[in-house]
Write an enzyme that holds these catalytic residues in place. Sequence first.
Site, short mmCIF file in Angstrom:
data_model
loop_
_atom_site.label_atom_id
_atom_site.label_comp_id
_atom_site.label_asym_id
_atom_site.label_seq_id
_atom_site.Cartn_x
_atom_site.Cartn_y
_atom_site.Cartn_z
N TRP A 1 0.87 -1.18 0.00
CA TRP A 1 0.00 0.00 0.00
C TRP A 1 0.91 1.22 0.00
O TRP A 1 1.80 1.33 0.84
CB TRP A 1 -0.86 -0.03 1.26
CG TRP A 1 -1.87 1.05 1.42
CD1 TRP A 1 -2.75 1.50 0.48
CD2 TRP A 1 -2.15 1.78 2.62
NE1 TRP A 1 -3.56 2.47 1.02
CE2 TRP A 1 -3.22 2.67 2.33
CE3 TRP A 1 -1.62 1.79 3.90
CZ2 TRP A 1 -3.75 3.54 3.28
CZ3 TRP A 1 -2.16 2.66 4.84
CH2 TRP A 1 -3.20 3.51 4.53
N ASP B 1 -0.27 -5.29 9.57
CA ASP B 1 -1.36 -4.42 9.15
C ASP B 1 -2.54 -5.33 8.82
O ASP B 1 -2.46 -6.15 7.89
CB ASP B 1 -0.94 -3.59 7.93
CG ASP B 1 -2.05 -2.64 7.46
OD1 ASP B 1 -3.22 -2.89 7.75
OD2 ASP B 1 -1.71 -1.65 6.78
N LYS C 1 -13.41 -1.28 6.65
CA LYS C 1 -13.97 -2.17 5.61
C LYS C 1 -14.89 -3.21 6.23
O LYS C 1 -15.99 -3.44 5.74
CB LYS C 1 -12.85 -2.90 4.87
CG LYS C 1 -11.50 -2.20 4.86
CD LYS C 1 -11.31 -1.27 3.70
CE LYS C 1 -10.03 -0.47 3.89
NZ LYS C 1 -9.67 0.36 2.78
N1 KET Z 1 -3.87 -0.57 5.64
C1 KET Z 1 -4.12 -1.03 4.42
C2 KET Z 1 -3.36 -2.21 3.92
C3 KET Z 1 -5.08 -0.40 3.63
O1 KET Z 1 -5.31 -0.90 2.43
C4 KET Z 1 -5.79 0.72 4.12
C5 KET Z 1 -6.74 1.43 3.26
C6 KET Z 1 -5.50 1.14 5.43
C7 KET Z 1 -4.54 0.47 6.15
C8 KET Z 1 -6.20 2.31 6.06
O2 KET Z 1 -7.48 2.03 6.50
P1 KET Z 1 -8.21 2.93 7.61
O3 KET Z 1 -9.47 3.35 7.01
O4 KET Z 1 -7.32 4.09 7.98
O5 KET Z 1 -8.40 2.01 8.79
N2 KET Z 1 -6.73 1.28 1.99
C9 KET Z 1 -7.65 1.83 0.99
C10 KET Z 1 -8.03 3.24 1.18
C11 KET Z 1 -6.89 4.19 1.32
O6 KET Z 1 -5.97 4.20 0.48
O7 KET Z 1 -6.90 4.94 2.31
C12 KET Z 1 -7.06 1.56 -0.40
O8 KET Z 1 -5.96 1.03 -0.52
O9 KET Z 1 -7.74 1.86 -1.40
#
Ligand code: KET
Length: 396
Positions: free
Chosen positions: A130, A211, A246
Site C-alpha cells: 500500500w 497491518d 472495511k
Molecule cells: N492498511 C491497508 C493495507 C489499507 O489498504 C488501508 C486502506 C488502510 C490500512 C487504512 O485504513 P483505515 O481506514 O485508515 O483504517 N486502503 C484503501 C483506502 C486508502 O488508500 O486509504 C485503499 O488502498 O484503497
Amino acid sequence: MFEHITAYAGDPIFALVDAFNRDSRPHKVNLSIGIYFDEQGRLPVLRCVLEAEQRILAEGGAKPYLPMEGDAACREKVAQLLLGEQHPSIGQGRVATIQTVGSSGGLKVGADFLRTWLPDSAVWVSDPTWDNHRSMFEGSGFAVHSYPYYDATTGGLRLEDMLACLKGLPPRSIVLLHACCHNPTGVDLAPAQWDRLIPVLRERELLPYLDLAYQGFGEGIDEDAYAVRALAASGMTFFVANSFSKSMSVYGERCGALSAICASPAEADRVMGQLRYTVRRIYSSPGIHAARLVAHVLGDADLRAMWQGELAQMRQRMLGVRQALHARLSAVRPDCDLGFLLSQRGMFSYTGLSAEQVDRLREEHAVYLIRSGRLCVAGLTQANVGRVAQALAQVV
Ligand code: KET
C-alpha cells in the site's frame, strides 16, 4: 511566507476517486479505492451498525473526551477479536491496545513510537505494498526498504526470496506484513508459510508490524487472524494495527486500533504509557462515536452474530464476482492464464496491466483501476462484470 511551498501531486488513490466522481458517463465502474460496494453498487450500511447506533442514541448523548488510549470496552473487545477471547497474553496483561483514528492513525502512532524507541532501525515493506505505508514511515523519519514479495510471472508469492532477504536484516529491523488480503496484490501467505516465516523473524530478532485492514474479507474472522495468533504463540513481541473501516463499512467513522503484544506485563505498561504520550502529542484522544460503535457491535452477542453474518455476505459476494470475472474474461481471452484471479484473496487483484493499459481502460471504457494495475473486486457486480471483462480483454 509560503512562496516556497511546492504543489502536492495528489494521492494516487484518492485522486482517482475524484476523477471518477467527475466522470459523467453513466456506465462508469469504480474499481479503484478499497471500498466495498454491494450488488447494487451502493456503499452498504450494515444492520449491526445501524442497530448499534440506535442503541447509542437511546443511551443518551453525552460526549466527554475519551482518554488518550481510547475507550476501555472497545480496546478489550479489539484485543479479543485479534487474539481470540481466551488468549493467555490478554489475561497475563501483556497486550497494550489503544483505540485509534482508523488503522491509519494506529500505523502512524506506532511509527512515531518506534522512531523514538528504536531510532536505529529501518522499516522493510513488501514489494509492492500500500503506497501510504512508505509515506507514513518516511514521514516519521524512517528509511523504508522493500523485501521481495509478489511474483509477477506466476501472480503468486516469492517466499524463498522473501525469507532470504529477511535472514540478512540487522536485528530490530521493523518488518511490515499484511496479515491477510494483501494490498495491492491479493497474494497472502498460507498458514504453513507463516509457520516458516515466523522462526526467521524470531531468530533474526526482527520486529513484526502487522497491518490487518481486511479481517474477515479473506477466509473468515479467525482464519484471517492466523498471523496474529501464530506470532503470539511464538512468544515474539510485535505490533498489529487493525481497521473496522472495511469490515464494518464505517470508513468515515475512523474506527481502528493499535496493539503491542509484549514480553511481560511491566513492558506492556510502559509501552502503553508511551503510546498514550504519542497520541497526546498528535490528536490527544480518539473519537467517542467510533469507540461506542465498535464496543457495541463486538460486545453484544446479537450484534456480533449479525456482524459475522453480514461480513460473510460481503466476503461471499466478492468471491462470487471474482469468479464471474474469471469466467467472463476466460471466455473472451482463452489465450490468457487467469488463474491468479481465483487464487488471490480479499478486495484486490493485481492484474499485471501497465499504467498505459489502465489509462486506456479509464479513458475508453470508464473503468477505473489504480495505475499499478490493482483492481478492487468489491466494485464489481453481476451486472457490470461482463462489461468490465470486455473492456479488459480489449486493452490487453
Ligand atoms: N492498511 C491497508 C493495507 C489499507 O489498504 C488501508 C486502506 C488502510 C490500512 C487504512 O485504513 P483505515 O481506514 O485508515 O483504517 N486502503 C484503501 C483506502 C486508502 O488508500 O486509504 C485503499 O488502498 O484503497
